[in-house]
Design an enzyme around this catalytic site. Structure first.
Site, mmCIF file in Angstrom:
data_model
loop_
_atom_site.group_PDB
_atom_site.id
_atom_site.type_symbol
_atom_site.label_atom_id
_atom_site.label_comp_id
_atom_site.label_asym_id
_atom_site.label_seq_id
_atom_site.Cartn_x
_atom_site.Cartn_y
_atom_site.Cartn_z
ATOM 1 N N TYR A 71 -1.401 92.922 -28.914
ATOM 2 C CA TYR A 71 -0.852 91.689 -28.322
ATOM 3 C C TYR A 71 -0.338 91.965 -26.909
ATOM 4 O O TYR A 71 0.828 91.731 -26.611
ATOM 5 C CB TYR A 71 0.250 91.139 -29.241
ATOM 6 C CG TYR A 71 -0.339 90.508 -30.488
ATOM 7 C CD1 TYR A 71 -0.736 89.178 -30.479
ATOM 8 C CD2 TYR A 71 -0.542 91.246 -31.649
ATOM 9 C CE1 TYR A 71 -1.304 88.582 -31.598
ATOM 10 C CE2 TYR A 71 -1.112 90.670 -32.770
ATOM 11 C CZ TYR A 71 -1.483 89.337 -32.740
ATOM 12 O OH TYR A 71 -2.051 88.744 -33.839
ATOM 13 N N GLU A 97 -1.936 96.326 -40.929
ATOM 14 C CA GLU A 97 -0.816 96.895 -40.179
ATOM 15 C C GLU A 97 0.202 97.626 -41.048
ATOM 16 O O GLU A 97 1.399 97.338 -40.992
ATOM 17 C CB GLU A 97 -0.125 95.817 -39.352
ATOM 18 C CG GLU A 97 -1.021 95.233 -38.286
ATOM 19 C CD GLU A 97 -0.287 94.308 -37.310
ATOM 20 O OE1 GLU A 97 0.910 94.045 -37.528
ATOM 21 O OE2 GLU A 97 -0.917 93.867 -36.339
ATOM 22 N N GLU A 156 -7.259 91.396 -34.132
ATOM 23 C CA GLU A 156 -6.306 90.331 -33.778
ATOM 24 C C GLU A 156 -6.002 90.412 -32.294
ATOM 25 O O GLU A 156 -5.871 91.516 -31.745
ATOM 26 C CB GLU A 156 -4.961 90.490 -34.514
ATOM 27 C CG GLU A 156 -4.987 90.153 -35.973
ATOM 28 C CD GLU A 156 -3.610 90.275 -36.643
ATOM 29 O OE1 GLU A 156 -2.571 90.135 -35.964
ATOM 30 O OE2 GLU A 156 -3.603 90.519 -37.862
ATOM 31 N N ASP A 194 4.188 88.124 -41.773
ATOM 32 C CA ASP A 194 4.483 86.973 -40.930
ATOM 33 C C ASP A 194 3.820 85.695 -41.465
ATOM 34 O O ASP A 194 3.052 85.043 -40.766
ATOM 35 C CB ASP A 194 3.974 87.298 -39.501
ATOM 36 C CG ASP A 194 4.240 86.190 -38.519
ATOM 37 O OD1 ASP A 194 5.301 85.559 -38.604
ATOM 38 O OD2 ASP A 194 3.354 85.942 -37.657
HETATM 39 C C1 GCB Z 1 0.194 90.638 -36.412
HETATM 40 C C2 GCB Z 1 0.028 90.394 -37.864
HETATM 41 C C3 GCB Z 1 -0.043 88.936 -38.203
HETATM 42 C C4 GCB Z 1 0.981 88.161 -37.389
HETATM 43 C C5 GCB Z 1 0.651 88.332 -35.913
HETATM 44 C C6 GCB Z 1 1.668 87.621 -35.007
HETATM 45 O O1 GCB Z 1 -0.056 91.706 -35.925
HETATM 46 O O2 GCB Z 1 -1.062 91.086 -38.420
HETATM 47 O O3 GCB Z 1 0.179 88.768 -39.576
HETATM 48 O O4 GCB Z 1 1.050 86.817 -37.718
HETATM 49 O O5 GCB Z 1 0.668 89.691 -35.589
HETATM 50 O O6 GCB Z 1 1.412 86.513 -34.596
HETATM 51 O O7 GCB Z 1 2.715 88.190 -34.772
#
Ligand code: GCB
Length: 647
Positions: free
Chosen positions: A499, A446, A535, A205
């Site tokens: 997330y 990931e 994250e 990403d």
């Molecule tokens: C993740 C990734 C990261 C992305 C992020 C997102 O899990 O490790 O590279 O930018 O989520 O914002 O989706």
């Protein structure tokens, strides 16, 4: 792979095999010393993207044989910089294939006439696959961005009265299932697409910026020279131990003298020979920022190699004496529990893309200081050496990640991929092994670590990395389920991304606390290892406001963070050893319906202005510092009043 692009790689087959060449020897950062000179080739280079259908016109016409302007029009291209955002052409922004850079360098006469001088060309980062010629002669090639590679060009430049040399670098940003990061080229042949239409598919990403991202440097050494230095440190009671290994190339007859100087320039220990141990009584340890009243104490290791009085080589390496250890529930630096309160970053900014930029770098460090952050992860690739040097000097702790991001396809777990991944770890460890700021290696982000071959893949990769460097823990960052992840048994620290209320249960902040609690409890119960929340975050468009909070508003980002923090505060009393926000700043990605001119999960905008969440995090990080300081060697007042705030 489609025949068209495979032709492009096949054409390079014999050259690709020589990649291993780039792995021989050390990779000491070029510095000026009494025996070494450095010439940085920043500035405007001639540039051309090869838009021919097979992208191979440059090789067919041998563009490297004569000045680039003689084979067609060129653009002025700044180095360091990504080429993508420099012009107004979408075609160049999204270009896939070979681009050509060229410039002439004027060399001091001594370099070209003194055959006791070794002249080295170093490319600090060229993304992705590069081939380099000097005066039309092939000198080196390298696979992979983010890590430096070199060629000894002495013979080529010491041939006559000529004091200029022409450097040509062809760079291809094509990714395959076996590159790091992996990618693939998709050809669209069905009717409604334009003729010969293809694009690059990736599972990461961020925008696949390309070009000469860091400086190209010419430097000299004597012909017998200090090739590599490896330092590890330990502490025995009050005595700091500095173990060193030095390799010299060029001749077997030399003397090596090693001196360790403190910050006042006083010699505190010295030794002779290629390997040994320096003992420093009452050593000043290297402590992280905000963990000690005098963080980031650096000694200087002065190495002098002498063949005769007039034939010597000198190199000085900063050395921080510190230990790193991991227990079942703690991450220890110098035997004290360390809590990562920090960020994930990207090398990314307007116009220059991933191009190195001092003002941006110093601004970012000032923002980290303001935030009270003590650490970051180099998501998702190795950052420039200058970044790590500043981390050493400021005490910012680093989880050093290789470009193993987006490893999702089954074929990316095969032998070809693994072999390359091991080489990349060789290169990364070789480059960064001496930085006290680096406390852990991350071999991937990931990956599809629930796939069957992931077990062997990560077992091999992690044990290889530990063999390269037995002094640091190794991890990879996962978003798999605690009971499905086949790589997790091999890591020292569990780094987990989640997330909640963003990609899952979107908009439902109320799910965060129970889901995060069970995430931590399940991982800990299963693996009995310290955990870092590597994250978490929410996309936020600066200036969007909505209360009660809705996704993409500043209020939502704040509320999401606060919910996560409540759980972190419970679990950091047990086994959670860190929290790294995603992300430090907004950054560019591929275009997609879920990206609004890039990823907006920054707590700062791409221009480094704070969103409301930055203030939440700042308040939190300084509060954590004031709480943990009580357990360490110094009162908080002392910390605030002295060095940490000014670095
Ligand atoms: C993740 C990734 C990261 C992305 C992020 C997102 O899990 O490790 O590279 O930018 O989520 O914002 O989706």
């Amino acid at each position: 792979m489609s025949p068209k692009l495979s032709a492009c790689w096949v054409a390079l087959g014999p050259l690709l095999c020589s990649c291993a060449l780039a792995l021989q020897g050390g990779m000491l950062f070029p510095v000026e010393t009494p025996s070494r000179e450095v010439k940085v080739l920043d500035g405007l280079w001639h540039f051309r993207a090869d838009f021919s259908e097979n992208r191979l016109l440059g090789f067919e016409q041998q563009w490297y044989r004569q000045p680039l302007r003689e084979s067609g029009p060129t653009l002025d291209m700044p180095v360091p910089s990504s080429f993508n955002d420099i012009t107004q052409e979408a075609q160049l922004r999204d270009f896939i294939g070979w681009v050509w850079y060229e410039r002439e360098a004027v060399l001091p006469q001594r370099w070209t006439q003194d055959t006791n001088t070794r002249v080295v060309l170093r490319i600090n980062s060229a993304h992705y696959h590069s081939i380099v010629w000097v005066n039309g002669v092939h000198v080196v090639e390298h696979e992979g961005g983010h890590l430096p590679f070199e060629a000894d060009i002495s013979k080529l430049v010491q041939t006559g009265p000529e004091t200029t040399c022409r450097i040509t670098i062809a760079i291809n940003n094509t990714l395959t299932p076996h590159t790091l990061p992996p990618g693939s080229i998709i050809y669209k042949t069905d009717a409604p697409f334009p003729k010969n239409y293809f694009f690059q598919n990736t599972s990461f990403d961020f925008f696949n910026y390309a070009g000469l991202h860091r400086s190209v440097v010419l430097y000299t050494t004597p012909t017998t020279y200090i090739d590599d230095i490896t330092v590890t440190t330990d502490v025995e009671q009050e005595v700091g131990l500095v173990n060193y290994w030095i390799s010299v190339q060029g001749d077997d007859h030399f003397q090596l003298e090693v001196r360790l100087l403190d910050e006042d320039g006083k010699v505190v220990a010295q030794e002779m020979g290629e390997q040994g141990q320096l003992r420093v009584p009452s050593a000043n340890l290297w402590w992280p920022y905000l963990m000690h009243e005098h963080p980031a104490y650096l000694y200087s290791l002065e190495v002098r190699m002498a063949r005769t009085v007039s034939d010597s080589d000198f190199y000085t390496l900063p050395v921080g004496i510190r230990t790193v250890a991991v227990t079942e529930s703690k991450f220890l630096i110098n035997g004290k529990p360390f809590y990562f309160h920090g960020v994930n970053k990207h090398e990314d900014s307007d116009i220059r893309g991933k191009g190195f930029d001092w003002p941006l770098l110093i601004k970012d460090f000032n923002l980290l200081k303001w935030l009270g952050a003590n650490s970051f992860r180099t998501s998702h690739y190795p950052y420039s050496e200058e970044v790590l040097q500043l981390c050493d000097r400021y005490g910012i702790v680093v989880i050093d990640e290789c470009p193993g991001v987006g490893i999702k396809l089954p074929q990316s777990f095969g032998n070809e991929s693994l072999r390359h991944h091991l080489e990349v770890m060789d290169e990364l460890v070789r480059r960064d092994k001496n930085h006290p700021a680096v406390v852990m290696w991350s071999v991937a982000n990931e990956p599809a670590s629930a796939l069957k071959p992931a077990a062997y893949y990560f077992k091999t990769l992690i044990s290889h990395t530990k063999a390269l460097d037995p002094t640091r823990p190794v991890t990879f960052v996962t978003n798999e389920k605690y009971n499905a992840d086949l790589g997790a048994p091999y890591v020292d620290v569990v780094c987990v991304n989640s997330y909640f209320s963003w990609y899952h249960d979107s908009g439902h902040l109320e799910v965060i606390q129970p889901q995060l609690k069970s995430q931590f409890e399940n991982w800990y119960k299963t693996h009995k290892k310290p955990i870092i929340q590597s994250e978490y975050g929410a996309d936020t468009i600066a200036g969007f406001h909505q209360d009660p909070p809705v996704m993409f508003s500043e209020e939502y980002q704040k509320a999401l963070l606060e919910n996560y923090h409540l759980v972190f505060d419970q679990k950091r009393k047990e086994y959670v050893v860190g929290e790294l926000i995603w992300n430090f700043a907004d950054f560019m990605t591929n275009q997609s319906p879920i990206r609004v001119i890039g990823n907006k999960k920054g707590i700062f905008t791409r221009q480094r202005q704070p969103k409301s969440a930055a203030f939440i995090l700042r308040e939190r990080y300084w509060r954590i510092v004031s709480e943990t300081m009580d357990h360490h060697s110094m009162p908080m007042t002392q910390c605030l009043g002295t060095r940490p705030l000014t670095f």
